[in-house]
Scaffold this motif. Structure first.
Motif, short mmCIF file in Angstrom:
data_model
loop_
_atom_site.label_atom_id
_atom_site.label_comp_id
_atom_site.label_asym_id
_atom_site.label_seq_id
_atom_site.Cartn_x
_atom_site.Cartn_y
_atom_site.Cartn_z
N GLY A 19 -9.24 11.23 0.25
CA GLY A 19 -9.83 9.99 -0.25
C GLY A 19 -8.95 8.77 -0.19
O GLY A 19 -9.30 7.72 -0.76
N LEU A 20 -7.83 8.85 0.51
CA LEU A 20 -6.87 7.74 0.49
C LEU A 20 -7.42 6.48 1.18
O LEU A 20 -7.21 5.36 0.70
CB LEU A 20 -5.56 8.16 1.15
CG LEU A 20 -4.68 9.11 0.32
CD1 LEU A 20 -3.45 9.51 1.12
CD2 LEU A 20 -4.28 8.46 -1.00
N VAL B 190 -0.77 14.44 -3.97
CA VAL B 190 -1.87 13.52 -3.67
C VAL B 190 -2.69 14.11 -2.53
O VAL B 190 -2.14 14.47 -1.48
CB VAL B 190 -1.35 12.12 -3.27
CG1 VAL B 190 -2.48 11.26 -2.72
CG2 VAL B 190 -0.70 11.44 -4.47
N THR C 213 -5.10 13.87 0.61
CA THR C 213 -5.21 12.82 1.63
C THR C 213 -6.66 12.42 1.89
O THR C 213 -6.92 11.34 2.42
CB THR C 213 -4.57 13.29 2.94
OG1 THR C 213 -5.15 14.55 3.32
CG2 THR C 213 -3.06 13.45 2.77
N GLN D 82 2.07 6.68 -6.90
CA GLN D 82 1.05 7.65 -7.29
C GLN D 82 1.55 9.07 -7.08
O GLN D 82 1.35 9.95 -7.93
CB GLN D 82 -0.22 7.41 -6.47
CG GLN D 82 -1.37 8.37 -6.79
CD GLN D 82 -2.59 8.09 -5.93
OE1 GLN D 82 -2.71 7.03 -5.32
NE2 GLN D 82 -3.50 9.04 -5.88
N ARG E 165 0.84 -1.20 0.00
CA ARG E 165 0.00 0.00 0.00
C ARG E 165 0.88 1.26 0.00
O ARG E 165 0.62 2.21 -0.74
CB ARG E 165 -0.92 -0.02 1.22
CG ARG E 165 -1.97 1.07 1.23
CD ARG E 165 -2.96 0.86 2.36
NE ARG E 165 -2.32 0.74 3.66
CZ ARG E 165 -2.26 -0.39 4.38
NH1 ARG E 165 -2.80 -1.48 3.93
NH2 ARG E 165 -1.66 -0.40 5.57
N ARG F 183 -10.50 5.47 1.45
CA ARG F 183 -11.46 4.83 0.56
C ARG F 183 -10.76 4.19 -0.64
O ARG F 183 -11.11 3.09 -1.07
CB ARG F 183 -12.48 5.87 0.08
CG ARG F 183 -13.58 5.31 -0.80
CD ARG F 183 -14.68 6.35 -1.06
NE ARG F 183 -14.17 7.54 -1.72
CZ ARG F 183 -13.96 8.71 -1.11
NH1 ARG F 183 -14.20 8.84 0.19
NH2 ARG F 183 -13.50 9.75 -1.77
N GLN F 184 -9.77 4.87 -1.17
CA GLN F 184 -9.04 4.35 -2.33
C GLN F 184 -8.39 3.01 -2.03
O GLN F 184 -8.43 2.09 -2.87
CB GLN F 184 -7.98 5.37 -2.76
CG GLN F 184 -7.10 4.89 -3.91
CD GLN F 184 -5.99 5.89 -4.23
OE1 GLN F 184 -6.09 7.08 -3.92
NE2 GLN F 184 -4.93 5.42 -4.84
N PHE F 185 -7.82 2.88 -0.84
CA PHE F 185 -7.09 1.65 -0.51
C PHE F 185 -7.92 0.67 0.32
O PHE F 185 -7.43 -0.39 0.70
CB PHE F 185 -5.79 2.00 0.23
CG PHE F 185 -4.74 2.63 -0.65
CD1 PHE F 185 -4.03 1.87 -1.57
CD2 PHE F 185 -4.50 3.99 -0.59
CE1 PHE F 185 -3.08 2.44 -2.38
CE2 PHE F 185 -3.55 4.59 -1.40
CZ PHE F 185 -2.84 3.81 -2.31
N LEU G 3 1.22 4.09 -2.92
CA LEU G 3 1.00 5.51 -2.63
C LEU G 3 2.18 6.35 -3.12
O LEU G 3 1.99 7.42 -3.72
CB LEU G 3 0.80 5.69 -1.12
CG LEU G 3 0.65 7.12 -0.61
CD1 LEU G 3 -0.51 7.82 -1.29
CD2 LEU G 3 0.44 7.10 0.91
#
Length: 265
Positions: free
Chosen positions: A24-25, A20, A22, A13, A6, A27-29, A10
């Motif tokens: 929505g991270l 990036v 922070t 990305q 993970r 939920r994204q992962f 990150l």
């Protein structure tokens, strides 16, 4: 996804986009907020990221950290002012212009203001926006984004998104380094997506950079020389460098390296 995978995803990305958010991270992962906070704390302790309000920036090596704006603004001022005047002469009444951030672009904003042309300017530089804000002949649009710590530059996904929706007559791009093989390169990786979007949004792209920038390479590539319409620099550029740029190179004379330059007000 395991924590190591993970965190690696990150970082990949972040390196690809330069910024990036922070929010929505988790939920994204597919993890909870406390897990993401531990990931970010781990990456920050390792010196791999820098946190900013609402997001993350790449943590660059100390040798690659961008020079603060107040220092850059006074360096090579005679050269920058002369380059800026030559660049301003290219802009015609009624055209749209994208101005990159930086001290040379700021000098270009001053030159455009003196020439009193009715133009539309888009910029991600807050100092340029202030410079042009009260000029009745110039319409100014400032992109969204988050400011870089050592500069007055806005970066991030919203900056890129705005630029991707534009089509301008000119983009004037600053450059940390210009090399005939490496192309245009930059020290600060977070600016890369913004600079690339500027290049793609313009009919013609001019690099405005003092001669010491030529023949050098910086940390990360912005674009190849093929993407550039003109290179505008001072006449201090070395003879062996000139041949690499052909008819696209325009040099401006500097009468004396110690002469007073136009006032910045």
């Amino acid at each position: 996804m395991q924590s190591a995978a993970r965190r690696r995803a990150l970082l990949e990305q972040l390196r690809a986009t330069g910024y990036v958010a922070t929010g929505g991270l988790a939920r994204q992962f597919g993890v909870d907020g406390s897990t993401i906070r531990r990931d970010l704390a781990h990456l920050e302790r390792a010196g791999l990221i820098r946190r900013t309000r609402g997001g993350l920036l790449p943590a660059e090596p100390a040798a690659a950290i961008d020079v603060p704006y107040d220092v850059r603004r006074t360096a090579d001022l005679a050269e920058k002012a002369a380059i800026a005047e030559a660049a301003a002469d290219l802009v015609e009444n009624g055209q749209s212009v994208i101005l990159d951030s930086g001290s040379t672009a700021y000098q270009l904003a001053l030159a455009l203001r003196r020439q009193k042309k009715a133009i539309f300017v888009v910029t991600n530089d807050l100092m340029i926006a202030v410079c042009l804000a009260n000029d009745p002949t110039i319409r100014v649009h400032v992109t969204g984004g988050s400011p870089i710590d050592t500069a007055y530059t806005l970066v991030g996904p919203s900056t890129v998104t705005e630029l991707e929706g534009l089509h301008a007559d000119w983009a004037f791009l600053g450059a940390e380094a210009v090399h005939h093989e490496a192309g245009i390169t930059n020290i600060n990786m977070v600016e890369l997506p913004v600079k690339r979007a500027m290049v793609n949004a313009a009919e013609r792209v001019a690099v405005i950079a003092a001669s010491p920038r030529f023949g050098k390479r910086a940390l990360a590539p912005v674009c190849s020389l093929d993407a550039i319409s003109l290179f505008i620099t001072d006449d201090g550029i070395a003879d062996d460098e000139r041949a690499h740029y052909g008819s696209r190179l325009r040099t401006v004379p500097i009468a004396t390296r110690h002469a007073e330059t136009p006032a910045e007000g």
